[in-house]
Design an enzyme around this catalytic site. Structure first.
Site, mmCIF file in Angstrom:
data_model
loop_
_atom_site.group_PDB
_atom_site.id
_atom_site.type_symbol
_atom_site.label_atom_id
_atom_site.label_comp_id
_atom_site.label_asym_id
_atom_site.label_seq_id
_atom_site.Cartn_x
_atom_site.Cartn_y
_atom_site.Cartn_z
ATOM 1 N N CYS A 1 32.549 67.312 77.457
ATOM 2 C CA CYS A 1 31.376 66.470 77.634
ATOM 3 C C CYS A 1 31.851 65.031 77.857
ATOM 4 O O CYS A 1 33.030 64.703 77.683
ATOM 5 C CB CYS A 1 30.467 66.544 76.413
ATOM 6 N N GLU B 1 30.179 64.606 62.144
ATOM 7 C CA GLU B 1 29.195 63.744 62.823
ATOM 8 C C GLU B 1 28.045 63.413 61.880
ATOM 9 O O GLU B 1 27.647 62.242 61.735
ATOM 10 C CB GLU B 1 28.637 64.434 64.083
ATOM 11 N N THR C 1 23.778 65.679 67.584
ATOM 12 C CA THR C 1 23.718 65.685 69.052
ATOM 13 C C THR C 1 23.761 67.079 69.683
ATOM 14 O O THR C 1 23.278 67.255 70.796
ATOM 15 C CB THR C 1 24.886 64.857 69.638
ATOM 16 N N SER D 1 35.775 80.759 70.637
ATOM 17 C CA SER D 1 34.858 79.621 70.739
ATOM 18 C C SER D 1 33.460 80.128 71.041
ATOM 19 O O SER D 1 33.224 80.826 72.032
ATOM 20 C CB SER D 1 35.338 78.681 71.845
ATOM 21 N N SER D 2 32.499 79.769 70.176
ATOM 22 C CA SER D 2 31.144 80.314 70.351
ATOM 23 C C SER D 2 30.514 79.784 71.632
ATOM 24 O O SER D 2 29.798 80.493 72.325
ATOM 25 C CB SER D 2 30.278 80.001 69.136
ATOM 26 N N ASN D 3 30.802 78.538 71.992
ATOM 27 C CA ASN D 3 30.167 78.024 73.216
ATOM 28 C C ASN D 3 30.761 78.667 74.463
ATOM 29 O O ASN D 3 30.061 78.895 75.441
ATOM 30 C CB ASN D 3 30.127 76.481 73.215
ATOM 31 N N SER E 1 35.671 72.757 75.008
ATOM 32 C CA SER E 1 36.948 72.269 74.471
ATOM 33 C C SER E 1 38.115 72.566 75.402
ATOM 34 O O SER E 1 39.275 72.524 75.004
ATOM 35 C CB SER E 1 37.221 72.904 73.098
#
Lengths: 278, 278
Positions: free
Chosen positions: B12, B122, B161, B217-219, B261
């Site tokens: 990102c 965060e 976020t 990685s879940s995403n 990532s």
């Protein structure tokens, strides 16, 4: 016949308060009708000589003018105060709140969205408190929102006091997804829903139910329909003259409720008459 | 083989920015890992001598310390600045925003609700900016809201976020119905959803799809599952070594996307290898 009144019925807090104020100022005049009930307006005229003005031009020096629960636009209030008339402000505190919010938020640079009916006196009054009238927007339906051009990315919203919360949330959610900051003021008043909830509860525990209010009043008709769901023998009447003895034959407990524009004395006359029935 | 990259993929904005900052400060150290990708951490170490501290105690005088995208708690930042170390703040601007909102709102007397994971760095950082830590509340699920005791009737809310907007609205709606004022700041970042939307679009127009990212990685797994819905021949790989020529037999166009990532150079190696396949 035993009678039980709903735990909440008839006038809301703001209207009760305005009537008390009017009774306290004999020989005054209200700016616009105080309530949508001609019998009550007649009573205030006959018993307290409270008159009725339809617009500012009718106001004469040394008059006492009562602002009704809906409030009036900021400039009208200013004009009234500039005259020699004595101004008594009976604006409902629940309406003063959104007026002051719109004033403050618009001074702080927020675009304003009012959820309500732009032709309703309450909304006209609330809107008038915005600094930049081109950035105070009024919508009734979510579909209208896409036509709006907010000048800022910070939005403050208020709702007309009698609107439904579910529809307000729909509009607010739309705003939140599209703007950096949305400042949501929940200015919706629970009065209407309190009468409905109380009518629902009462109609479950009685044999017969009497709903008092205008036959054309949408809020009275809704009360009647809620009562009928729980108590088949539910009757809608405008006053005590319509009561029929046969309704109470073989019944033990009669529930009574009334629409938001029904004065207490009309309700009392109904209760007195039913209580005399054997 | 012709390759088409998704219109949005990989890192990102905030992570890309942090890596550029790290590259600009040779011989520095990041406070906590800059990214959940060991290959990239190794690259920064090998090419730019960017080290890694796990806690404040490791910091030595004259060090250059890089704050990562998540940010750090207010007092940690204060402690760091009190040392002789040079502090480079690579906190993502989209994370600085909720930090500053919590600081300002809590100074103005609002109770604070953060929608997010209280154990996430965060959220820990954002929470730390509240004046009265007992009136800064963090929840992950709507069910937790009834256990909260706000000190004020004015609530300000922000979200982590990476959270889902639908769940945020659910929480916000609950607040609006129960409080006079709710100040809603939409601090959710679109980055995750932009990668997903782009993967969905691209997988509809290609013969074969390659998704690059960690197998745990879940995403990345979610990207893979979205691609499979539209393109049966979708493969999940961690790097170019896993590519098999047979995947591309009889195919014309290969789509490529990558998890949040996955560094650009790993993606580039994959693209180069696929383009060489006939």
């Amino acid at each position: 016949m035993k009678v039980k009144l709903a735990s909440s019925y008839g006038f809301c807090f703001g209207v009760k308060r305005a009537i008390k104020i009017a009774e306290a100022y004999e020989n005054s005049a209200t700016m616009g009708p105080l309530i949508h009930n001609q019998d009550e307006i007649n009573r205030l005229k006959n018993d307290f000589n409270v008159g009725l003005y339809q617009n500012l031009k009718e106001v004469k020096d040394d008059d006492t003018v009562i602002i009704r629960t809906h409030g009036i636009p900021k400039n009208d209030l200013k004009d009234l105060k500039a005259q020699k008339a004595k101004v008594i402000n009976a604006t409902c505190p629940f309406v003063t709140t959104p007026q002051q919010i719109v004033k403050k938020m618009s001074k702080e640079g927020y675009s304003i969205l009012i959820f309500g009916d732009s032709s309703h006196p309450e909304v006209k009054g609330v809107k008038s408190y915005g600094e930049d009238q081109d950035d105070v927007h009024v919508i009734m339906e979510i579909d209208e929102i896409k036509n709006l051009n907010f000048k800022n990315s910070k939005i403050a919203t208020v709702a007309q006091t009698t609107k439904k919360k579910e529809k307000y949330l729909e509009i607010v959610n739309h705003l939140i997804l599209r703007n950096k900051e949305v400042r949501v003021f929940n200015t919706i008043c629970d009065a209407t829903f309190e009468n409905q909830d109380a009518a629902r509860d009462l109609s479950k525990e009685v044999d017969v139910m009497v709903v008092i209010g205008g036959k054309n009043s949408s809020n009275t008709k809704q009360l009647h329909s809620i009562c009928k769901e729980n108590c088949e023998d539910s009757y809608l009447i405008e006053n005590h003259n319509e009561i029929e003895n046969s309704w109470f034959e073989g019944k033990k407990l009669c529930g009574v409720t009334a629409g938001a524009s029904t004065p207490d004395w009309i309700i009392q006359e109904v209760v007195n008459k039913i209580e005399k029935i054997n």
